[in-house]
Design a protein around this motif. Sequence first.
Motif, PDB file in Angstrom:
ATOM      1  N   TRP A 121       0.842  -1.187   0.000  1.00  0.00           N
ATOM      2  CA  TRP A 121       0.000   0.000   0.000  1.00  0.00           C
ATOM      3  C   TRP A 121       0.869   1.224   0.000  1.00  0.00           C
ATOM      4  O   TRP A 121       1.947   1.211   0.578  1.00  0.00           O
ATOM      5  N   LEU A 165     -13.966   4.855  -3.648  1.00  0.00           N
ATOM      6  CA  LEU A 165     -13.732   5.073  -2.224  1.00  0.00           C
ATOM      7  C   LEU A 165     -15.056   5.314  -1.523  1.00  0.00           C
ATOM      8  O   LEU A 165     -15.992   5.849  -2.097  1.00  0.00           O
ATOM      9  N   CYS A 218     -11.708   8.040   4.748  1.00  0.00           N
ATOM     10  CA  CYS A 218     -12.155   7.249   3.613  1.00  0.00           C
ATOM     11  C   CYS A 218     -11.595   5.857   3.704  1.00  0.00           C
ATOM     12  O   CYS A 218     -10.640   5.598   4.430  1.00  0.00           O
ATOM     13  N   ARG A 219     -12.242   5.037   2.983  1.00  0.00           N
ATOM     14  CA  ARG A 219     -11.725   3.674   2.845  1.00  0.00           C
ATOM     15  C   ARG A 219     -12.038   3.221   1.446  1.00  0.00           C
ATOM     16  O   ARG A 219     -12.878   3.810   0.759  1.00  0.00           O
ATOM     17  N   ARG A 220     -11.355   2.177   1.067  1.00  0.00           N
ATOM     18  CA  ARG A 220     -11.637   1.649  -0.254  1.00  0.00           C
ATOM     19  C   ARG A 220     -12.998   1.006  -0.250  1.00  0.00           C
ATOM     20  O   ARG A 220     -13.525   0.624   0.804  1.00  0.00           O
ATOM     21  N   ALA A 235     -13.232  -2.388   1.291  1.00  0.00           N
ATOM     22  CA  ALA A 235     -12.446  -2.662   2.482  1.00  0.00           C
ATOM     23  C   ALA A 235     -13.334  -2.730   3.709  1.00  0.00           C
ATOM     24  O   ALA A 235     -14.521  -2.410   3.659  1.00  0.00           O
ATOM     25  N   ASP A 236     -12.689  -3.133   4.739  1.00  0.00           N
ATOM     26  CA  ASP A 236     -13.394  -3.232   6.008  1.00  0.00           C
ATOM     27  C   ASP A 236     -13.809  -1.852   6.468  1.00  0.00           C
ATOM     28  O   ASP A 236     -13.112  -0.863   6.216  1.00  0.00           O
ATOM     29  N   THR A 283     -13.846  -0.565   9.240  1.00  0.00           N
ATOM     30  CA  THR A 283     -13.012   0.080  10.259  1.00  0.00           C
ATOM     31  C   THR A 283     -11.697   0.599   9.685  1.00  0.00           C
ATOM     32  O   THR A 283     -10.964   1.305  10.356  1.00  0.00           O
ATOM     33  N   ASP A 284     -11.424   0.250   8.475  1.00  0.00           N
ATOM     34  CA  ASP A 284     -10.109   0.601   7.899  1.00  0.00           C
ATOM     35  C   ASP A 284     -10.175   1.985   7.291  1.00  0.00           C
ATOM     36  O   ASP A 284     -10.020   2.192   6.105  1.00  0.00           O
ATOM     37  N   LEU A 285     -10.393   2.905   8.139  1.00  0.00           N
ATOM     38  CA  LEU A 285     -10.563   4.273   7.661  1.00  0.00           C
ATOM     39  C   LEU A 285      -9.253   5.029   7.785  1.00  0.00           C
ATOM     40  O   LEU A 285      -8.478   4.823   8.710  1.00  0.00           O
ATOM     41  N   THR A 286      -9.059   5.884   6.836  1.00  0.00           N
ATOM     42  CA  THR A 286      -7.869   6.746   6.901  1.00  0.00           C
ATOM     43  C   THR A 286      -8.350   8.180   6.930  1.00  0.00           C
ATOM     44  O   THR A 286      -9.089   8.621   6.058  1.00  0.00           O
TER      45      THR A 286
END
Lengths: 140, 1545
Positions: B1397, B1443, B1512-1514, B1517-1518, B1520-1523
Amino acid sequence: MAGNYYFAIVGDKDNPIFEMEISPPSKEAKKEDHRHLSQFIAHAALDLVDEQMWSTSAMYLKVVDKFNEWFVSAFVTASRMRFVLLHDVKNEDGIKNFFMEMYETYIKHSMNPFYENNSPIKSSAFDKKAQMYGRKYLTS
Amino acid sequence: MAKCAQTAAQFITEAFRPRIAVMSSPEVEAICMKNDLTLTELLQPFCKVNQDVQYRDPLNSLVTVRDLHLALDDWSLSAPPPAHVARRQLAECVAQSLPPPTGDDGAPAERPESAPWFEAWRQRLLQVEPPGEHEFARRYVACVLAVSSAAAAPLQQLQQLAQHQHQQQHGQPAGGARWFSNNVLIYHLLVTDSGATPVASAEAVFEQVKSAYGAHCCHHLRLNSRRPEHREPHQPDPWAGYVLRRPTNLDGTPAQLSGTETPVEVAELISLPSLVVEGELSSPSHLTTHPLSPEAASGAGSPLPVRAVASAPALSPLGPPAPGAVPAAVAVPAPGGDGTVRDPAAPEVLVNRVSYPSQQAGGVQGHGMCLSASDLDRITIFISEMCIRGLMPHVERQMRALSDVVNNRKGVSRSLISATKRWFGGNKPGAAAANSVIYSHEAPEIQVRRLGDLAFMFGHYDLAYQAYHTAKRDFNADAAWLHFAGAVEMAALSVFLHGAHGKPFPQHYLDQAVTTYLDTCSPAGSGGTSMPETVCGGLVAVRPAAELIASADRAGDEEREGDGSGGRRFRRLARRLSATLRRSLSAEEDPSPPTGRMPNYALRATLFSTECLKDRAQFTEAALQFIRLTAEDADLRSALLLEQAAHCFLNSQPPALRKYAFHMILSGHRFSKAGQRRHALRAYKQAAQVYEGHGWRLADDHIAFTLGRQSEALQEHEAARTALGSLLAGAAAVETRQSPAQQAAFVREYLHVIRQQCDSSSAPGARPPQLPVPHLLSQQTRVLVSPAQQPPADGWTPASGASFADEEEDNAKWFRLEELCLERLGQNSVPFKPTIQCMSDKTNNRHQPRVPASGEGSSRSTFSWCCVTRCGSPWSCSDLRLQYIFSPAGGRGPGTGRDRRPSPAHTLSRCTLEENATQEVTLSITAHEPGDLTILGYEFSLSLAAAPADSEPPPAGPGAAKEAPPAVRGCQPITVRGRRLNGTKEERSGVFYAEDKRLQLRVEEASAQLQLSFCGLPSSLLCGQIHPVLVRLTNSGRRPLLRLMVATPDPHLLALELSPPPDGERWSQVRGGPPPAAGRLCWAQAARLGRVTEVPLPEGGLVPGGCLLRRLWLRAPHADGPRPLELLVCGAAPGPGRPRLLRHAGRLLVTPSAAVSVRPSRSVGPRQSLHLDIQVSGVQPSAAPIVLERVAVAAPGWRLDRTAPVDAAEVQRGETAYLGVVVDRVPVRTAAGDGSTNPTAANDELLNIGSIALTSDSPSMDHKSHQQGGDHPQPGDSDSGLSEWPCVQFLLRHKLQLPPLLPPQSSGPTGAAPEPPSAEGAALAAAVRVDATVLLQWRTQGVDAAGRETTVYGQHHVTAELLDDSSATYPSAAELEPLPPVTIIPSRPPSPPPPHWPGEGVMDRLVTVVPLHRPAVNHNFDRKRLCVIPVTMLVQNHSRCDLVVHLSTVPVGSSSSRRSLPYSSHISSDLVWVGRTHPHVTVPAGGSARLPLAAAVTRPGLYDLGSVGVACRRAGADATDLTEQSAHTESAVVVRRLVETARAE
């Protein structure tokens, strides 16, 4: 005791591996045409050096030969390297000290892994040391 | 082992043989002369008595003498010759006794086997020496009187002879010393010529003789009984060893060759001391304490050397011409009056014979031709008869008489003086020697000695010893030191000869004798009859001269009475004579007298002593004794003695080889001083065997130099050349320690020898000799195969081609380029074998270099090698020429190149080699015909460089070089070998070298030949400057060129325009060429570019003589500094041959112009666009401003917003200008053409080039507008402001990423971008990738090569790759990071896991949120307390990945730093989001979405609507996998209170 000296280290194949002329600083350099004579005398003296080295346990053989005005003192190391010194004045103590210092210098030099034994010494440091000891013990 | 032919005992007994004088009448001599012999010579071979002879000693015991050997001496010859004659004889006998030839190679024998010259010299020395006053052993014990029976009155003749003998013995004092005693035996011999005289009459005469003198002392000898018809030489010739050589030597050559005539000053440069003092160490004080020793005198600088006292009678033949000899010499011309001194050494004085029949006959005749065998028997009988019947009884009587005298003497007291001296005086020799006793002839002491000598001569050594011992004590007591020494010497010899059963050998006796002779004896005491003068020798010399003058004056006076003029003449003569004499005395022309007092006796004693010592194997002592007798003035003697000493050293146990060598050197030196060149040469050669190879350089040089000079003097040129050459060649010269003057002397001598040799051989067609100088470094020979350089003409510069100046390490680069070209040509072979144009010792030379033959000097081979001069003076080489063999391909026989037409060798007329320098010499050769050419070496004329003023070439002929520095024609072979092999085990353990064929050239058929020249090639450019160069490619060969490739290691630097330049146009115009075919370029076009460009050729290729004109564009790089400009042209010719190659290596100096940096940043707005901040700094050295003409952006996916205003700019030196341009995201047209904003990978590479002209007045614009017509009239309107050549070309090349040329990894010309770790990651990373290339065109004023001021154009391109990341053309110095600390043991580099990544810097910049709202809201808070503001959040997805964006109206954390706006302090904080506060929305890749939100405020004020948290997350994606995204957009809204005026009213 300002005299003229010629010092040579002779390897075990009778090959000179180091040569130096030591003259007192006050005098001008010896005449050129006698330099080869020093070699001749030193080389001829090797016969007597080889003969006398078995007669004593000391390394310093004192005066072993003489030719005209030249005396030849000699010193034999444990590895049968022969130090030959031509001198025209008597200077036994000085010569002995000179030989001992040169012996130590030679040992140090021979421990250099890049120095091949019995090959001509071309180190300027060795040269300088020899000059220094020559001034210290012989010509001063 | 040098063995003498005689043993020691033989030598001693030979030396003390009983001597008999022979006096003969002329008739007898006439009889003998028929045999070409004198009577003495006739008898001599038979003097050995073969039978034992016996006599009774005084004690009446029988003494048997074995092998009695008599010495018969011709009375007329028996007088000791004068000193100079003796010396001449000694020198001749040494010179004529040469060592056996040692073979053609001149290699000396390993060890000296014998020294016949020494024995001959020794023998002659004993002969020429007069018997001493103190000894009797060498005096005549008998006298043979010979008369002929054919004489008229034989008896009277006998009486006359007897009277003559009597007169000789008793008449003159000088002659008396030669007889043993007063009554010697007189033996009468009657000689009869059998052929001439009847036997009967002869017998009658003999009867008369017998009756007159008694039968016991008479003999009748009949000779010449052989018939004339039977006469033939005797085989073997018994007289060969006895006959004295005739002085007038018929052949004469040995004397000349051996150079005895003139002692030559051989070694004025290198000399050895004449003085040799060695000895036991116990008395080193001898050196300094002896006041009379010569070295003390010379050391003290005394002008007068100490002279030994020498009187005339005891003149030494060994020493130099003593002063006493001078009157004898000058006495000869005095009566003649001519004043010239005749050579006293003329050999005629030796023999006073009348004639030599054989020489008159002119033929060589054998000896004893008239003697039959019975004659010889008669001679033998005569000798034994004389011994037994005459001599032995005489000896018996004598011995008895002497013994009586000795016995009677006992008890007789000596004189008072001697008695007191015995009691009180010292008995040591060495005490005062002046007042020695003078004995009379018949003194008892002398008689004792006489008895000893007699006994000694006749082999009674016991008696002799006793007598000598007695005499020794007496002489010692009387301090008669000469007598004492003689007695001691003889006593020792007696003991020696007496044999083993005697006493131990008293060596100290001999030493004492020598010492006494040398140090104590004075000539004054040498004999009782000698002159009482004890003055110095000079006075002795002057006195006879003075007497002579006086007598001349007297003669003059007497004559004056008769004739006055005659008297004056006499006086003049006498004065001249005296002047000459004084001059000769004062000038010290004669060397100083010998060292010792009695050197001749000392020498003789030493010879005996050393023989005894050698016999007893005491070689070292013998050597010391030999050395002791050397003297500074007697060269020949010293040489011989030193040589013997050397041999003794060699024989000692253990062999003192080095002492031997040294003394051989000293001996050789003395030989050369004595003029004995052959002996000197031999001595030096033998010594050289010991010295060679040990590294005593100065000694070796001395030996080699002496060998050279002596060989040269003996006309042995080859040996001289070898010896002198060894001084100059190889290792000897490299490590020389000689002074420059000395080296120059060596060189001069060497050249002289070579010239002598050339003159003597004088064969015109002979090959010049091979010279060892200058030192040639063959291995560094380099061979360059290249077309001949064409001269630069009218502005065209030819390509540099390959040259020796090329760096070796550049070769790999050229080879790689060649390989690339061959790949394009499809001629690549595997493995690739490059064409080596310059072969050296580092290249692979297993294959022959191939040279195309050519007509007009276009292809040639150039050879270069290094010459090293290790000499203190410069050399001058002239007329250098290659030596080679050329064999044509047609199969004709090989011919030497000298007369071969097709390959003229280029000569170099002159070159000077500096002293102690290495210089490269270059010669070239052109082949005109196919074949094989082998280079052998080179020849040259060598001379020492003269003074710099001498500029004229040395004369070519060998004979004409007299006044000019001598030039010698010589050659040197060039031999090369390949590198050392190390492949197999055998190669590793041994020493093998690869084959090296760089000197064997294969000349091929003529082929195509490329020539390349440039017009307008600049030497320096500004950074980024674009410069056109016109290139002309010519085929000068004989075949057409089919394809042509141009390769460069640096395609960013230069681009070759493939189409011909427009004729008549200003080709030098920068902005030229057609517009790009399409407005939009693709980076993939760059992929077609590469290092190799094929130049399209017209139909049929480039015909011979054809010419191609192209434009070559140069664009200087951004970095300043020197930059190589390299170009390889490769042309393929038809046929199997390799393509022709031509390289150009130039150099550009790049000076700084402008530094450009670009920083992209996102612009906030509804459109996805970027700001590009372009910063241009002027760093040009000149004051001329850089005018920015045009800015263009080429980026895939972005389009330049040309509507955005950009200021025109000029950048002065030191200024910085900023330009801001905006690019928009281009909606990518997909294949479906739906116009959606989804970018696809297919269009990634599509470039949108948009440009904005910054100035409108540039001349290039005019030109361009003119050229392109009115299609794009307004600047800045379209992409067409950029022409393909050269601007776009370089833009494309800017993007060109090539793998490094070296080491070659992949063969692909373009490098594929490294694959991202995953497609999804790449899609995400695309959010921050910009990849926009900014192209900035500029112009400025510059100076062209001709010095005119011109406008120069250039362009910079910068690619901005990442968002918010600055890219610059000019990396600032601040970016230099300090080097990491040096670690001795390198830590293992942490291998990071492949990034699946993108990092944090990418993931938090994927999404931006732009709040869309009204900027100001008026709200009537009075009416409604709550003001709700609708906000539409525009969510933009910058990535290429779908996203899911989460908005959070509550800031996620306070940690996110917010940019402080100028009004941030006024922002009210009580903003409350209402409605959906945590919405999330899926935004497609590259797209945007709108989220309606609402915020509520309760008071008027300033509010920030952008303060929402974005994560955002893909899409898949999960949850919880936020950026969380870092970019926050601040958007202020002003809420004003709306006052309802109506209500208030």
